[in-house]
Design an enzyme around this catalytic site. Structure first.
Site, PDB file in Angstrom:
ATOM      1  N   ARG A 113       0.848  -1.200   0.000  1.00 35.93           N
ATOM      2  CA  ARG A 113       0.000   0.000   0.000  1.00 35.93           C
ATOM      3  C   ARG A 113       0.881   1.247   0.000  1.00 35.93           C
ATOM      4  NH1 ARG A 113      -1.724   0.565   4.425  1.00 35.93           N
ATOM      5  NH2 ARG A 113      -1.136  -1.370   5.449  1.00 35.93           N
ATOM      6  N   TYR A 141      -1.674  -3.627  -6.799  1.00 30.28           N
ATOM      7  CA  TYR A 141      -1.384  -4.397  -5.595  1.00 30.28           C
ATOM      8  C   TYR A 141      -2.471  -4.315  -4.521  1.00 30.28           C
ATOM      9  CZ  TYR A 141       1.031  -6.763  -1.946  1.00 30.28           C
ATOM     10  OH  TYR A 141       1.345  -7.679  -0.985  1.00 30.28           O
ATOM     11  N   LYS A 195      -9.565  -2.533   1.750  1.00 26.02           N
ATOM     12  CA  LYS A 195      -9.313  -1.385   2.623  1.00 26.02           C
ATOM     13  C   LYS A 195     -10.096  -0.149   2.175  1.00 26.02           C
ATOM     14  CE  LYS A 195      -6.907  -3.998   5.092  1.00 26.02           C
ATOM     15  NZ  LYS A 195      -5.511  -4.179   5.381  1.00 26.02           N
ATOM     16  N   HIS A 200     -10.399  -2.558  11.654  1.00 31.27           N
ATOM     17  CA  HIS A 200      -9.294  -3.369  11.124  1.00 31.27           C
ATOM     18  C   HIS A 200      -9.000  -4.470  12.143  1.00 31.27           C
ATOM     19  CE1 HIS A 200      -4.896  -3.333   9.451  1.00 31.27           C
ATOM     20  NE2 HIS A 200      -5.650  -4.197   8.823  1.00 31.27           N
ATOM     21  N   SER A 203      -1.226  -3.888  10.026  1.00 38.24           N
ATOM     22  CA  SER A 203      -0.923  -4.859   8.983  1.00 38.24           C
ATOM     23  C   SER A 203       0.398  -5.566   9.283  1.00 38.24           C
ATOM     24  CB  SER A 203      -0.795  -4.156   7.633  1.00 38.24           C
ATOM     25  OG  SER A 203      -1.984  -3.469   7.331  1.00 38.24           O
ATOM     26  N   CYS A 246       1.145  -7.815  11.533  1.00 42.24           N
ATOM     27  CA  CYS A 246       1.480  -8.007  12.946  1.00 42.24           C
ATOM     28  C   CYS A 246       0.845  -9.282  13.485  1.00 42.24           C
ATOM     29  CB  CYS A 246       1.041  -6.814  13.787  1.00 42.24           C
ATOM     30  SG  CYS A 246       2.069  -5.354  13.545  1.00 42.24           S
ATOM     31  N   ASP A 264      -9.006  -9.933   9.097  1.00 39.98           N
ATOM     32  CA  ASP A 264      -8.542  -8.571   8.772  1.00 39.98           C
ATOM     33  C   ASP A 264      -9.565  -7.470   9.058  1.00 39.98           C
ATOM     34  OD1 ASP A 264      -6.448  -6.905   7.774  1.00 39.98           O
ATOM     35  OD2 ASP A 264      -7.499  -6.713   5.872  1.00 39.98           O
ATOM     36  N   ARG A 290       2.132 -12.248  -0.606  1.00 40.54           N
ATOM     37  CA  ARG A 290       0.806 -12.600  -0.067  1.00 40.54           C
ATOM     38  C   ARG A 290       0.258 -13.859  -0.705  1.00 40.54           C
ATOM     39  NH1 ARG A 290      -1.521  -8.916   3.940  1.00 40.54           N
ATOM     40  NH2 ARG A 290       0.044  -7.287   4.062  1.00 40.54           N
TER      41      ARG A 290
HETATM   42  O1  SAT Z   1      -2.545  -4.446   1.017  1.00 40.07           O
HETATM   43  S1  SAT Z   1      -3.589  -4.722   2.024  1.00 40.07           S
HETATM   44  O2  SAT Z   1      -4.105  -3.481   2.577  1.00 40.07           O
HETATM   45  O3  SAT Z   1      -4.683  -5.437   1.400  1.00 40.07           O
HETATM   46  C1  SAT Z   1      -2.974  -5.680   3.260  1.00 40.07           C
HETATM   47  C2  SAT Z   1      -2.696  -4.921   4.493  1.00 40.07           C
HETATM   48  O4  SAT Z   1      -1.848  -4.027   4.491  1.00 40.07           O
HETATM   49  O5  SAT Z   1      -3.330  -5.204   5.524  1.00 40.07           O
HETATM   50 MN    MN Z   2      -5.004  -5.457   7.127  1.00 36.16          MN
END
Ligand code: SAT
Ligand code: MN
Length: 583
Positions: free
Chosen positions: A70, A198, A207, A227, A249, A251, A278, A368
């Site tokens: 991101r 991405y 998100k 989140h 994210s 963690c 998530d 991922r």
């Molecule tokens: O890239 S994402 O936002 O989907 C994954 C994350 O950072 O939690």
């Molecule tokens: Mn996330």
């Protein structure tokens, strides 16, 4: 035709006039459609087929090396008033945002197919769910959205019934980091994203919709878009409690959501079930409790570190029907990443080059897997329940090498909101920028709250109503390090020990040591059987460093001041009360 379908058609036509695609394809979500897209992506090199024997129906995608996470500095919230976006967001006036984005979108789909993806966030028949439509020129996005959301015909039918949907417009553009923006127009329920293929930049249901736009909707409709992972804990008596937990994210949300109990707990009959890893949407039910759904249908999990030891449920999930992004591959085309620890070795790295550990890791740190939740052995049937699950405890946690103990309980809702609002964590590879820098990440929502944090904290506080039966709020830190730089707590399955203590606090069967920062466990009541924790570990995990906390509360005070007079007075007062008790 219903008026919402008319609105949808008109929007698709207007987008097509602007972006000038060669073709328009309305996604129905069918197997045949998916198979055709996969075949096309294999032919043009977007997807690479992995070993069919070991990983049936699984593929590797390599993103552009500049497009692997991101991009928070390129993410904007466009509200008429700058103050409504708050100091926590980059802001642009809506007219300027539209002008800037539409200039990028002008003609960008020439030679490409425009895909229309109707999707539903949450179970199709849940009153808590919300629908959206993403327009994209990326078949990779279509394939991922099919896994991550309820996509296709049923979603379109719900949109027709409901008459409203979030509009998301996405193009990969030229994947040029200098021509990349992700903009949100909460008042218009609109997202525009250009120049990235991405994850959170491109899968707009995730998100962009389920957090930034939804948080804004949730505020006006009286619910929360968070989140958070959601897990179920079944005790030996067969009772299940649900916990929602917010971590930044990368963690360990996926690992916690799929936790396997330690041996002794398994023998006693403890069981963990997964609702989501998530995102959590929750709202008060008639009985005053908070009920939660997972708006997603799949997992977009971090690959590195996922192993038979750290997360057997995730590993089992991704043995088939999975899209891997930016991992390495072995000589026989199996996916590979650091920490997989399966005795194999990669030959090709995530950029498609011969693997050389001196050059770069085999898998990108933010590589991922995308997989349907239904493939997860611990996935709970309750995740499909339209009413959601009642939440017994909310957990906030960050990555803190020092100061913050393993777990503490907040005294009441206001204290819980302060603890969430002042959460700190070290940054990770999930976003571009420096890794390991401590920053405030309130409720793990710093990159995702679609409006001013001061108003968001006020919204959280507003749930404390007469008759409300709110969850208890806890803070955890799995990442405390010793003087040697190593983690002091084993983490993973052993985190259940901490969750068990929380549930004892919920049902009143465990005591606690009251301190200014909150209630710490009595080590006699937190099950540490079978763990060999050093003296240093016990002191740091369960102790209170008063001088350190005084400095922390001074820093929290300064942080809250950044929100000016808009910050709820109750949070200032809570911060001052605790700072005074620490002094
Ligand atoms: O890239 S994402 O936002 O989907 C994954 C994350 O950072 O939690
Ligand atoms: Mn996330």
């Amino acid at each position: 035709m219903s008026s919402s379908l008319e609105t949808l058609n008109q929007w698709v036509e207007a987008v097509a006039r602007l972006t000038r695609p060669d073709r328009i394809h309305w996604c129905d979500g069918s197997d045949a459609e998916n198979a055709a897209l996969i075949a096309q992506m294999q032919a043009d090199g977007t997807l690479f087929k992995l070993n069919e024997q070991t990983h049936p129906n699984s593929y590797l995608h390599r993103s552009h090396p500049d497009d692997v996470a991101r991009v928070e500095h390129l993410t904007f919230v466009c509200t008429p008033e700058r103050e409504d976006a708050g100091p926590n967001n980059h802001w642009m006036a809506p007219a300027d945002g539209h002008a800037q984005m539409d200039a990028l979108f002008d003609g960008c789909m020439a030679g490409r197919t425009l895909y229309v993806i109707p999707y539903c966030m949450g179970p199709i028949d849940s009153p808590l769910s919300r629908c959206g439509v993403e327009i994209t020129d990326s078949p990779y996005v279509v394939a991922n959205m099919r896994i991550m959301t309820r996509m296709g015909a049923p979603a379109l039918a719900r949109i027709e019934r409901e008459g409203t949907f979030v509009k998301g417009l996405h193009s990969i553009g030229e994947l040029d980091p200098n021509r990349r923006y992700i903009m949100h127009f909460p008042e218009e329920l609109t997202i525009k994203s250009f120049g990235s293929g991405y994850g959170g930049n491109a899968l707009l249901g995730k998100k962009c919709h389920a957090l930034r736009i939804a948080s804004h909707q949730a505020r006006s409709e009286g619910w929360l878009a968070e989140h958070m992972l959601i897990l179920g804990i079944e005790n030996p008596k067969g009772e299940t409690h649900y916990i929602a937990a917010a971590f930044p994210s990368a963690c360990g949300k996926t690992n916690l959501a799929m936790l396997i109990p330690p041996e002794g707990y398994l023998q006693d009959g403890w069981k963990i079930t997964t609702i989501g890893d998530d995102i959590c949407w929750m709202r008060p039910g008639k009985d005053g409790r908070l009920y939660a759904i997972n708006p997603e249908a799949g997992f977009f999990g971090v690959a590195p570190g996922t192993s038979a030891k750290s997360n057997p449920n995730a590993l089992a999930s991704i043995q088939a029907d999975t899209i891997f992004t930016n991992v390495g591959v072995t000589a026989d085309n199996q996916p590979w990443w650091e920490g997989l620890d399966n005795g194999q070795t990669p030959v090709t790295d995530w950029q498609g080059q011969p693997y050389d550990p001196a050059v770069r890791p085999a898998a990108h740190p933010n590589s991922r897997f995308t997989v349907s939740a239904k493939r997860c052995p611990s996935y709970s049937p309750m995740a499909e329940d339209p009413q959601g699950v009642p939440i017994s405890a909310i957990v906030f946690g960050g990555r803190r090498a020092s100061l913050v103990p393993l777990v503490f309980e907040t005294r009441d809702w206001t204290h819980g909101v302060l603890v969430g609002a002042s959460m700190g964590s070290e940054t990770t590879a999930a976003a571009t920028g420096a890794v390991g820098v401590m920053r405030r990440d309130p409720m793990a929502m710093k990159p995702f709250c679609g409006y001013n944090f001061a108003d968001y904290f006020a919204h959280w506080l507003s749930f404390d109503q007469p008759g409300a039966k709110l969850p208890k709020v806890f803070h955890v830190n799995w990442f405390r390090k010793g003087d040697d730089g190593k983690f002091l707590w084993p983490g993973f399955g052993d985190n259940l020990r901490v969750l068990e203590w929380m549930l004892k606090r919920v049902d009143g069967s465990a005591g606690a040591q009251e301190t200014p920062i909150g209630n710490l466990p009595l080590t006699s009541e937190l099950n540490l059987d079978g763990l060999s924790l050093s003296e240093e570990a016990r002191n740091k995990l369960f102790g209170l460093d008063r001088a350190g906390w005084q400095a922390e509360f001074a820093s929290i005070g300064e942080y809250l001041d950044e929100y000016g007079p808009r910050l709820p007075q109750a949070l200032h007062e809570e911060q001052q009360r605790i700072a005074a008790r620490l002094a």
